[in-house]
Design a protein around this motif. Structure first.
Motif, mmCIF file in Angstrom:
data_model
loop_
_atom_site.group_PDB
_atom_site.id
_atom_site.type_symbol
_atom_site.label_atom_id
_atom_site.label_comp_id
_atom_site.label_asym_id
_atom_site.label_seq_id
_atom_site.Cartn_x
_atom_site.Cartn_y
_atom_site.Cartn_z
ATOM 1 N N ARG A 151 0.856 -1.195 0.000
ATOM 2 C CA ARG A 151 0.000 0.000 0.000
ATOM 3 C C ARG A 151 0.891 1.245 0.000
ATOM 4 N N SER A 152 0.493 2.261 -0.788
ATOM 5 C CA SER A 152 1.297 3.488 -0.858
ATOM 6 C C SER A 152 1.128 4.294 0.436
ATOM 7 N N GLN A 153 2.105 5.146 0.683
ATOM 8 C CA GLN A 153 2.070 5.997 1.875
ATOM 9 C C GLN A 153 0.811 6.859 1.874
ATOM 10 N N TYR A 154 0.471 7.369 0.682
ATOM 11 C CA TYR A 154 -0.674 8.256 0.560
ATOM 12 C C TYR A 154 -1.960 7.516 0.960
ATOM 13 N N ASP A 155 -2.140 6.314 0.398
ATOM 14 C CA ASP A 155 -3.357 5.552 0.704
ATOM 15 C C ASP A 155 -3.404 5.138 2.175
ATOM 16 N N THR A 156 -2.246 4.782 2.724
ATOM 17 C CA THR A 156 -2.242 4.382 4.134
ATOM 18 C C THR A 156 -2.693 5.538 5.017
ATOM 19 N N SER A 157 -2.193 6.733 4.709
ATOM 20 C CA SER A 157 -2.636 7.885 5.514
ATOM 21 C C SER A 157 -4.125 8.110 5.324
ATOM 22 N N LEU A 158 -4.543 8.140 4.069
ATOM 23 C CA LEU A 158 -5.934 8.471 3.762
ATOM 24 C C LEU A 158 -6.909 7.411 4.285
ATOM 25 N N SER B 257 2.838 0.751 -11.325
ATOM 26 C CA SER B 257 2.341 1.962 -10.658
ATOM 27 C C SER B 257 2.602 1.891 -9.149
ATOM 28 N N PRO B 258 3.176 2.954 -8.566
ATOM 29 C CA PRO B 258 3.391 2.938 -7.116
ATOM 30 C C PRO B 258 2.072 3.002 -6.337
ATOM 31 N N ASP B 259 0.981 3.285 -7.051
ATOM 32 C CA ASP B 259 -0.314 3.435 -6.369
ATOM 33 C C ASP B 259 -1.161 2.168 -6.397
ATOM 34 N N TYR B 260 -0.649 1.122 -7.040
ATOM 35 C CA TYR B 260 -1.465 -0.092 -7.142
ATOM 36 C C TYR B 260 -0.905 -1.183 -6.229
ATOM 37 N N GLY B 261 -1.777 -1.781 -5.434
ATOM 38 C CA GLY B 261 -1.326 -2.730 -4.398
ATOM 39 C C GLY B 261 -1.116 -4.151 -4.892
ATOM 40 N N ARG B 262 -0.967 -5.042 -3.937
ATOM 41 C CA ARG B 262 -0.765 -6.460 -4.242
ATOM 42 C C ARG B 262 -1.705 -7.289 -3.368
ATOM 43 N N ILE B 263 -1.892 -8.550 -3.786
ATOM 44 C CA ILE B 263 -2.714 -9.462 -2.977
ATOM 45 C C ILE B 263 -1.887 -9.867 -1.748
ATOM 46 N N ILE B 264 -2.552 -9.998 -0.629
ATOM 47 C CA ILE B 264 -1.849 -10.141 0.648
ATOM 48 C C ILE B 264 -0.940 -11.375 0.722
ATOM 49 N N ASN B 265 -1.394 -12.531 0.223
ATOM 50 C CA ASN B 265 -0.523 -13.720 0.260
ATOM 51 C C ASN B 265 -0.881 -14.679 -0.876
ATOM 52 N N GLN B 266 -0.093 -15.762 -0.965
ATOM 53 C CA GLN B 266 -0.246 -16.697 -2.070
ATOM 54 C C GLN B 266 -1.612 -17.390 -2.042
ATOM 55 N N THR B 267 -2.087 -17.715 -0.846
ATOM 56 C CA THR B 267 -3.387 -18.396 -0.748
ATOM 57 C C THR B 267 -4.491 -17.524 -1.332
#
Ligand code: NAD
Length: 454
Positions: free
Chosen positions: A53-60, A278-288
């Protein structure tokens, strides 16, 4: 400290009475506020490691909301904790009758991984404000955040009253065997049932914040470009892993193409031609969860996205159109960046479609037509109903917002004063003087006063 010892210590600390004075609670809330400001960079880094998660999204999406909850509790605690006078009647005319919020004891807070700080700390703010001890069990799946929380809380808060217990399913199940005074659970509906079952053994009240498939109806006459920009943000922020993200779109076939095109343009605007970089696009939390979300797409040809990279747990923002109502995609909460579109003939069919299914956490209606919005609200059933926007940042930024959960999406409500009330016992108190005993005579036996006077 073992889990049993941690609970025991929290109980003893609560029993010592030190959470009773409001000054103590205020001081703990200030310490939490200090932690959030001094350790912000570490928290942001942990979330970057957990979920990209980007810093911006975490704050927001997470930090502002937690800080707002702390500020609100600091400002309002005296008012919330004050006794509320009860209206008097003939019988209580000369009494003092009031309701006094009392701490419950030690509460258990079990959190999910998608917003691991908000789902543990927002209830904790309420628990502290209400004068409770609290055992905090963050999700093992957001491992960096979980470890950091376990390191930080004892550095800032009372070590005995607010222990953090780390671990996974086994540890949570062990915790659930113990008796608590309230259990506050955020996570899937399946585990929510287990939590409730465990709580029933001790008649412990629960607050369950669960998930579900939140529908999003787009009226053909609304400004579809604006609607799609809002929907795109609401769906793909945190890589679709938000409890109240729109799970699927319902619209008429005549606007489906336009909806897809508007989302395509918005995605380009938000994340560029390659969302993976993109630095603004996240990832899925884990492999499962990666495998689960990819599995949901099997057998479909997305109109947009569909690319995956297991090594990075990357799934592109993906749109699927003309999705059959009984397909796999429409059975369980997606909780990932896949957005199916199901076409309906209009509002009436959308209403029956939604009402045939479990009550969702959130319902979104995009329409400029008051009539459509009114009808939607009247006939759909959901935890919350939102028109023309997404609640993510509102939940976290708007003060005193009430989140109330129904059906499979959970039970109970919280945020602001609601968390305080939820984690307090509303004790009815009556104070009567020992004078004027004659008034009481009428209620004492023997009923036959004449006989009594003989
Ligand atoms: P998760 O797997 O991290 O589980 C949540 C917690 O339950 C963890 O602390 C975990 O240790 C514990 N747990 C997991 N399995 C267990 C078991 N068998 N027995 C006892 N404890 C167990 O998180 P999740 O459930 O995957 O979270 C995602 C879900 O949470 C989604 O459905 C989402 O919609 C929901 N959610 C709801 C809200 C809300 O406010 N309503 C907020 C965030 C997430």
């Amino acid at each position: 400290l073992s889990r049993g010892q941690a609970i025991q210590r929290a109980r003893e600390a609560f029993g010592s009475g030190r959470t009773r004075p409001l000054e103590f609670r205020l001081q703990q809330l200030q310490a939490l506020q200090k932690m959030m400001s001094e350790r912000e960079v570490e928290i942001i880094t942990a979330l970057k490691q957990d979920i990209n998660r980007s810093q911006y999204d975490t704050s927001l999406l997470e930090l502002i909301g937690i800080n707002n909850e702390i500020n609100l509790a600091l400002g309002k605690l005296r008012e919330w904790a004050a006794p509320r006078l009860v209206e008097k009647n003939l019988l209580t005319m000369s009494d003092e009758a009031y309701i006094q919020p009392e701490p419950l004891g030690v509460v258990l807070i079990i959190g999910a991984w998608n917003y691991p700080w908000a789902v543990t700390l927002v209830p904790l703010v309420g628990a502290i404000a209400a004068g409770n001890g609290a055992v905090v069990k963050p999700s093992e799946i957001s491992g960096y955040s979980s470890l950091l929380l376990a390191t930080l809380l004892p550095l800032y808060l009372d070590k005995d009253l607010y222990p953090v217990v780390t671990g996974g399913v086994t540890e949570t199940q062990e915790l659930l065997k113990q008796r608590f005074d309230h259990i506050f659970y955020t996570g899937s509906s399946a585990v929510g049932k287990l939590v409730m079952e465990a709580a029933a053994r001790h008649i412990t009240p629960v607050t369950l914040e669960l998930g579900g498939k939140s529908p999003c109806y787009i009226d053909k006459n609304c400004d579809i470009r604006v609607a799609c920009r809002r929907i795109t943000w609401g769906k793909f922020v945190n890589c679709g892993q938000t409890c109240i993200a729109p799970d699927y779109i319902l619209c008429e076939p005549c606007v489906q193409g336009h909806v897809v095109e508007c989302i395509r343009q918005t995605l380009l605007e938000f994340y560029g031609p390659d969302p993976k970089s993109s630095p603004d696009y996240g990832r899925i939390i884990n492999q499962t969860h990666f495998n689960r979300v990819v599995g949901l797409m099997e057998g479909y040809a997305p109109v947009l996205g569909g690319q995956c990279d297991a090594s990075q747990r990357y799934i592109a923002p993906t749109i699927l159109k003309d999705v059959p109502p009984h397909s796999k995609l429409m059975q369980e909460e997606i909780f990932g960046p896949l957005l199916p579109i199901v076409t309906v003939s209009g509002l009436d069919e959308a209403i029956s479609f939604i009402n045939e299914r479990d009550k969702p956490l959130a319902l979104y209606i995009f329409s400029s037509d008051k009539q459509v919005r009114k009808l939607g609200e009247a006939y759909y059933n959901s935890g919350i109903a939102v028109h023309n926007c997404f609640l993510h940042h509102s939940i976290l930024c708007v003060r005193l917002l009430l989140l109330d959960f129904v059906g499979q999406s959970g039970m109970g409500f919280y945020h602001g004063k609601h968390t305080f009330d939820r984690l307090s016992h509303q004790r009815a108190c009556l104070l009567r003087s020992l004078g004027m005993e004659s008034i009481n005579l009428a209620r004492y036996p023997p009923q036959d006063r004449q006989r009594a006077s003989r």
